[in-house]
Design an enzyme around this catalytic site. Structure first.
Site, short mmCIF file in Angstrom:
data_model
loop_
_atom_site.label_atom_id
_atom_site.label_comp_id
_atom_site.label_asym_id
_atom_site.label_seq_id
_atom_site.Cartn_x
_atom_site.Cartn_y
_atom_site.Cartn_z
N GLU A 1 -9.57 -1.58 5.14
CA GLU A 1 -10.01 -1.90 7.45
C GLU A 1 -11.08 -2.86 7.24
O GLU A 1 -12.24 -3.24 6.30
CB GLU A 1 -10.83 -0.61 6.92
CG GLU A 1 -9.23 0.43 6.59
CD GLU A 1 -8.24 0.51 7.96
OE1 GLU A 1 -7.71 -0.55 8.89
OE2 GLU A 1 -7.93 1.83 8.33
N ASP B 1 0.84 -1.18 0.20
CA ASP B 1 0.13 -0.08 -0.08
C ASP B 1 0.87 1.14 0.27
O ASP B 1 1.65 1.35 0.39
CB ASP B 1 -0.50 -0.06 1.26
CG ASP B 1 -0.36 -0.77 2.30
OD1 ASP B 1 1.04 -0.49 2.28
OD2 ASP B 1 -0.97 -1.31 3.44
N HIS C 1 -6.42 -5.38 10.46
CA HIS C 1 -7.18 -5.09 8.95
C HIS C 1 -5.36 -5.22 8.90
O HIS C 1 -5.00 -6.03 9.11
CB HIS C 1 -6.64 -3.78 8.08
CG HIS C 1 -5.80 -2.72 8.68
ND1 HIS C 1 -5.49 -1.55 8.96
CD2 HIS C 1 -4.03 -3.27 9.44
CE1 HIS C 1 -4.21 -0.89 9.35
NE2 HIS C 1 -3.49 -2.40 9.31
P1 PGA Z 1 2.66 -1.94 12.31
O1 PGA Z 1 1.11 -2.22 11.10
O2 PGA Z 1 3.34 -2.74 12.19
O3 PGA Z 1 3.39 -0.62 12.70
O4 PGA Z 1 1.90 -2.10 14.04
C1 PGA Z 1 1.13 -3.03 10.80
C2 PGA Z 1 -0.26 -2.82 10.02
O5 PGA Z 1 -0.91 -2.21 10.39
O6 PGA Z 1 -0.39 -3.70 9.24
#
Ligand code: PGA
Length: 249
Positions: free
Chosen positions: A143, A67, A138
Site C-alpha cells: 500500500e 500475496d 499499490h
Molecule cells: P483488480 O486489483 O485486478 O481486482 O482491479 C488489482 C490490484 O489491486 O492490484
C-alpha cells in the site's frame, strides 16, 4: 517502460497470455510471478483455452503468487490459493508442487515471509511477473507508504483496498485486514514485468504512474526504474493519458 495500448479487456488478456505462452515456449523451467484480482482473470482464461487447443506444457513451470490474505484457509473460496486453482491450476498440467502462494494460515507469519523470500531465490528468481495495480497505486498488497526496500512481509490492507475487494466477500467486515505480500524489492528483482491495466477505474492511477515523481506514496511508480516493464493498458485505462495528450515513449 513500454506502454502497449489495446482496445479492451479482452485484447489486454490476449496480449498478456501470448507473452506468457511465448516465455514458456522459449525457456525451460520458467518461473512465473502471478497476480490475482479481477484484472488477470481473462489472461488465465486465455491460457486455459491455449492449453486445451495447443497443449502448451506447464510441466516445468514454477509459479509464485504475489500475496494471500491472512486468516483464510486455502479451501476458502475467497482465498487466493482457491482463486488460482479455480482460474488456472486445475485446468493446466502444472504439477501442484510447483505452485507457490504464501500461506494465510501460517501460525508464524514472520517465518512464512522469510521462507517465501528464500523460496523465490532458490527457484532462481522470477522470470516474468504479472502485475495489476490498485486504484491507490499499490502493487501486490504494498500500500502507499510502503518502503521500496520492503521484502515479503505482513501488510495491513488500506480502506480503499478492502472496499475494492469487498465485492468478493459478503460485505466489508468479512474482508481480512491483513495479508502476506511479496515486498516491493522482491517484485523489482523479477527479470521482466508485465503490468495489466483495464477500465476507467484505473485511468487516474495510470496517469499518475506515468507522470508523477517516483515516490513511496505511489508504490507502482518504482516500476519506472525497472529495465524491463511492459504496461498493457486498454483505451478506458488510458482515457486520461490520451485526453491530456501525454506522449508515450
Ligand atoms: P483488480 O486489483 O485486478 O481486482 O482491479 C488489482 C490490484 O489491486 O492490484
Amino acid at each position: 517502460m513500454k506502454v502497449v495500448e489495446v482496445e479492451n479487456y479482452d485484447e489486454m488478456s490476449k496480449v498478456a497470455a501470448k507473452t506468457i505462452i511465448e516465455k514458456i515456449k522459449q525457456e525451460q523451467n520458467v518461473v512465473l510471478g502471478l497476480a490475482t484480482g479481477g484484472t488477470p482473470v481473462g489472461t488465465y482464461k486465455q491460457l486455459v483455452i491455449d492449453y486445451k487447443e495447443h497443449m502448451t506444457s506447464y510441466k516445468n513451470v514454477h509459479t509464485v503468487n504475489l500475496d494471500e490474505y491472512i486468516g483464510l484457509k486455502e479451501t476458502d473460496p475467497t482465498s487466493y490459493a482457491y482463486y488460482m486453482k479455480e482460474h488456472l491450476f486445475n485446468d493446466i498440467n502444472i504439477p501442484i508442487v510447483n505452485t507457490h502462494i504464501p500461506s494465510g494460515e501460517a501460525v508464524d507469519t514472520g517465518k512464512e515471509c522469510e521462507e517465501y523470500e528464500t523460496l523465490i531465490d532458490s527457484l532462481g528468481g522470477v522470470d516474468l511477473q504479472l502485475l495489476g495495480i490498485g486504484e491507490n497505486g499499490h502493487i501486490g498488497f504494498n500500500e502507499p507508504g510502503t518502503s521500496f526496500h520492503s521484502k515479503t512481509s505482513v501488510v495491513k490492507l488500506s480502506d480503499t483496498t478492502r472496499k475494492a475487494n469487498s465485492i468478493y466477500f459478503n460485505g466489508l467486515e468479512e474482508v481480512p485486514t491483513h495479508a502476506i505480500s511479496m515486498g516491493i524489492s522482491t517484485i523489482l528483482k523479477s527479470k521482466q514485468i508485465l503490468l495489466l491495466v483495464s477500465g476507467k477505474r484505473k485511468a487516474e492511477v495510470l496517469y499518475r504512474l506515468l507522470t508523477e515523481d517516483i515516490k513511496e506514496e505511489l508504490p507502482a511508480s518504482i516500476l519506472r526504474k525497472h529495465p524491463n516493464v511492459t504496461i498493457v493498458a486498454d483505451f478506458e485505462a488510458l482515457s486520461i493519458v490520451n485526453e491530456k495528450q501525454l506522449v508515450l515513449s
